[in-house]
Design a protein around this motif. Structure first.
Motif, PDB file in Angstrom:
ATOM      1  N   CYS A   1       0.834  -1.204   0.000  1.00 32.28           N
ATOM      2  CA  CYS A   1       0.000   0.000   0.000  1.00 32.28           C
ATOM      3  C   CYS A   1       0.870   1.256   0.000  1.00 32.28           C
ATOM      4  CB  CYS A   1      -0.919   0.018   1.213  1.00 32.28           C
ATOM      5  SG  CYS A   1      -2.323  -1.110   1.090  1.00 32.28           S
ATOM      6  N   ALA A   2       1.930   1.236   0.818  1.00 27.53           N
ATOM      7  CA  ALA A   2       2.827   2.385   0.894  1.00 27.53           C
ATOM      8  C   ALA A   2       3.495   2.636  -0.464  1.00 27.53           C
ATOM      9  CB  ALA A   2       3.877   2.159   1.973  1.00 27.53           C
ATOM     10  N   LYS A   3       3.889   1.564  -1.111  1.00 29.06           N
ATOM     11  CA  LYS A   3       4.537   1.675  -2.420  1.00 29.06           C
ATOM     12  C   LYS A   3       3.572   2.240  -3.463  1.00 29.06           C
ATOM     13  CE  LYS A   3       7.131  -1.090  -5.775  1.00 29.06           C
ATOM     14  NZ  LYS A   3       7.641  -2.454  -6.091  1.00 29.06           N
ATOM     15  N   LEU A   4       2.330   1.740  -3.429  1.00 29.96           N
ATOM     16  CA  LEU A   4       1.322   2.229  -4.374  1.00 29.96           C
ATOM     17  C   LEU A   4       0.989   3.694  -4.118  1.00 29.96           C
ATOM     18  CD1 LEU A   4      -1.103  -0.837  -4.495  1.00 29.96           C
ATOM     19  CD2 LEU A   4       0.188   0.098  -6.432  1.00 29.96           C
ATOM     20  N   GLU A   5       0.915   4.070  -2.838  1.00 34.03           N
ATOM     21  CA  GLU A   5       0.616   5.461  -2.486  1.00 34.03           C
ATOM     22  C   GLU A   5       1.706   6.405  -2.995  1.00 34.03           C
ATOM     23  OE1 GLU A   5       0.185   5.135   1.705  1.00 34.03           O
ATOM     24  OE2 GLU A   5      -1.930   4.546   1.609  1.00 34.03           O
ATOM     25  N   ALA A   6       2.958   5.957  -2.828  1.00 34.80           N
ATOM     26  CA  ALA A   6       4.085   6.778  -3.303  1.00 34.80           C
ATOM     27  C   ALA A   6       4.050   6.897  -4.821  1.00 34.80           C
ATOM     28  CB  ALA A   6       5.397   6.149  -2.847  1.00 34.80           C
ATOM     29  N   GLN A   7       3.749   5.793  -5.478  1.00 39.24           N
ATOM     30  CA  GLN A   7       3.693   5.796  -6.944  1.00 39.24           C
ATOM     31  C   GLN A   7       2.525   6.666  -7.433  1.00 39.24           C
ATOM     32  OE1 GLN A   7       3.663   1.852  -8.605  1.00 39.24           O
ATOM     33  NE2 GLN A   7       3.460   2.577 -10.725  1.00 39.24           N
TER      34      GLN A   7
ATOM     35  N   GLU B   1       2.986  14.351 -11.812  1.00 36.79           N
ATOM     36  CA  GLU B   1       3.357  14.373 -13.231  1.00 36.79           C
ATOM     37  C   GLU B   1       2.137  14.661 -14.092  1.00 36.79           C
ATOM     38  OE1 GLU B   1       5.550  11.430 -16.502  1.00 36.79           O
ATOM     39  OE2 GLU B   1       5.388  10.823 -14.413  1.00 36.79           O
ATOM     40  N   HIS B   2       1.008  14.074 -13.702  1.00 32.11           N
ATOM     41  CA  HIS B   2      -0.249  14.262 -14.430  1.00 32.11           C
ATOM     42  C   HIS B   2      -0.696  15.716 -14.382  1.00 32.11           C
ATOM     43  CE1 HIS B   2      -4.713  14.432 -14.326  1.00 32.11           C
ATOM     44  NE2 HIS B   2      -4.614  13.588 -15.351  1.00 32.11           N
ATOM     45  N   ASN B   3      -0.534  16.330 -13.207  1.00 39.61           N
ATOM     46  CA  ASN B   3      -0.991  17.720 -13.037  1.00 39.61           C
ATOM     47  C   ASN B   3      -0.144  18.724 -13.819  1.00 39.61           C
ATOM     48  OD1 ASN B   3      -3.005  16.850 -11.366  1.00 39.61           O
ATOM     49  ND2 ASN B   3      -1.867  17.252  -9.470  1.00 39.61           N
TER      50      ASN B   3
ATOM     51  N   LYS C   1      -3.537  11.593 -21.113  1.00 38.67           N
ATOM     52  CA  LYS C   1      -4.530  10.524 -21.100  1.00 38.67           C
ATOM     53  C   LYS C   1      -3.934   9.232 -20.529  1.00 38.67           C
ATOM     54  CE  LYS C   1      -7.147  12.299 -25.056  1.00 38.67           C
ATOM     55  NZ  LYS C   1      -7.615  12.037 -26.442  1.00 38.67           N
ATOM     56  N   GLU C   2      -2.683   8.971 -20.905  1.00 33.67           N
ATOM     57  CA  GLU C   2      -2.022   7.765 -20.404  1.00 33.67           C
ATOM     58  C   GLU C   2      -1.829   7.833 -18.888  1.00 33.67           C
ATOM     59  OE1 GLU C   2       1.541   7.682 -22.683  1.00 33.67           O
ATOM     60  OE2 GLU C   2       0.615   6.667 -24.423  1.00 33.67           O
ATOM     61  N   LEU C   3      -1.421   9.021 -18.420  1.00 34.51           N
ATOM     62  CA  LEU C   3      -1.241   9.203 -16.975  1.00 34.51           C
ATOM     63  C   LEU C   3      -2.582   9.112 -16.244  1.00 34.51           C
ATOM     64  CD1 LEU C   3       1.372  12.118 -16.970  1.00 34.51           C
ATOM     65  CD2 LEU C   3       1.744   9.774 -16.177  1.00 34.51           C
ATOM     66  N   ASN C   4      -3.605   9.590 -16.867  1.00 34.90           N
ATOM     67  CA  ASN C   4      -4.949   9.537 -16.289  1.00 34.90           C
ATOM     68  C   ASN C   4      -5.374   8.085 -16.099  1.00 34.90           C
ATOM     69  OD1 ASN C   4      -6.975  11.235 -15.330  1.00 34.90           O
ATOM     70  ND2 ASN C   4      -8.263  10.857 -17.119  1.00 34.90           N
ATOM     71  N   ALA C   5      -5.114   7.261 -17.112  1.00 39.42           N
ATOM     72  CA  ALA C   5      -5.452   5.832 -17.038  1.00 39.42           C
ATOM     73  C   ALA C   5      -4.598   5.134 -15.982  1.00 39.42           C
ATOM     74  CB  ALA C   5      -5.244   5.187 -18.401  1.00 39.42           C
ATOM     75  N   GLU C   6      -3.333   5.550 -15.893  1.00 37.37           N
ATOM     76  CA  GLU C   6      -2.437   4.951 -14.896  1.00 37.37           C
ATOM     77  C   GLU C   6      -2.909   5.269 -13.483  1.00 37.37           C
ATOM     78  OE1 GLU C   6       2.291   5.025 -13.576  1.00 37.37           O
ATOM     79  OE2 GLU C   6       1.675   5.913 -15.502  1.00 37.37           O
ATOM     80  N   ILE C   7      -3.351   6.503 -13.277  1.00 42.77           N
ATOM     81  CA  ILE C   7      -3.853   6.921 -11.959  1.00 42.77           C
ATOM     82  C   ILE C   7      -5.083   6.101 -11.575  1.00 42.77           C
ATOM     83  CG2 ILE C   7      -5.004   8.802 -10.737  1.00 42.77           C
ATOM     84  CD1 ILE C   7      -3.064  10.722 -12.151  1.00 42.77           C
ATOM     85  N   ASP C   8      -5.982   5.906 -12.569  1.00 37.94           N
ATOM     86  CA  ASP C   8      -7.175   5.096 -12.308  1.00 37.94           C
ATOM     87  C   ASP C   8      -6.780   3.680 -11.886  1.00 37.94           C
ATOM     88  OD1 ASP C   8      -8.867   7.151 -12.888  1.00 37.94           O
ATOM     89  OD2 ASP C   8      -9.253   6.533 -14.969  1.00 37.94           O
ATOM     90  N   GLY C   9      -5.798   3.133 -12.606  1.00 36.25           N
ATOM     91  CA  GLY C   9      -5.343   1.780 -12.278  1.00 36.25           C
ATOM     92  C   GLY C   9      -4.710   1.711 -10.903  1.00 36.25           C
TER      93      GLY C   9
END
Length: 213
Positions: A100-106, A113-115, A125-133
């Motif tokens: 969870c900590a690793k995912l939160e940091a990522q 980066e997205h912002n 769009k790619e970053l948006n999809a990555e954030i959703d994932g």
């Protein structure tokens, strides 16, 4: 004499043993100990003892005591692996917390980066999809972590309760055992008194016979 024999058997309440045994089985099941064989065998043994018509009550008492002793021994052996199971469950919690900590940091890094990325770009769009994932993974991991923590708490509480029930069974066994010994001693003393009385009676009869002859 018959009353005293009944008294010995009366000290061992088979129904009480069965209730305590059922409580133990319930706790063992909850910590993941397979109890089918133990449960079926012990329940049948107690049932056979209670229903038998060709044994006196004192014999039933002794047999019930033997069943109780075997149950305590097997229960202790069955619980022997539980601490390792608890440690395994704790390790799972630790692994999920790290994940969870690793995912939160990522997620934090990707969000920054997205912002700073133009909204019209392909990368946005790619970053948006990555954030959703990442959010979905994080939600799943947090849910798994919550369940894992509950599992640890349940295992620890159940293990403690199971140990307590084993202690109760041991206390019953010790109490029954001591009471039976005390009653057996009382029977022995009574037999001795009866024997002395009979000897005394025979001696008096011999004296009277000698006096009259």
């Amino acid at each position: 004499m018959a009353d005293n024999v009944l008294g010995i058997a009366g000290l061992v309440d088979i129904d009480d043993i069965q209730k305590t045994f059922d409580a133990l089985i319930s706790q063992l099941d909850r910590v993941g100990v397979t109890t089918d064989n133990l449960s079926e065998r012990m329940t049948k043994a107690l049932s056979d003892i209670a229903k038998s018509t060709d044994k006196d009550l004192a014999t039933k008492a002794r047999e019930a005591m033997a069943v109780l002793k075997d149950t305590i021994q097997e229960a202790n052996e069955s619980l022997g692996d539980t601490p390792a199971v608890i440690e395994g469950a704790k390790k799972k919690v630790e692994d999920l917390e790290k994940s969870c900590a690793k995912l939160e940091a990522q997620l934090e890094k990707t969000t920054k980066e997205h912002n700073s990325t133009p909204t019209s770009s392909k990368e946005f769009k790619e970053l948006n999809a990555e954030i959703d994932g990442l959010n979905k993974q994080l939600d799943n991991n947090r849910e798994a972590l919550s369940s894992a923590k509950e599992r640890v708490s349940d295992l620890e509480a159940t293990y403690s309760t199971a140990q307590s029930v084993v202690d109760q069974m041991q206390a019953k066994y010790d109490s029954f055992s001591q009471s039976i010994k005390e009653n057996a001693k009382a029977l022995e003393n009574e037999a001795s008194v009866v024997g002395d009385s009979e000897k005394s009676g025979k001696g008096n009869a011999s004296s009277i016979e000698a006096e009259t002859s």
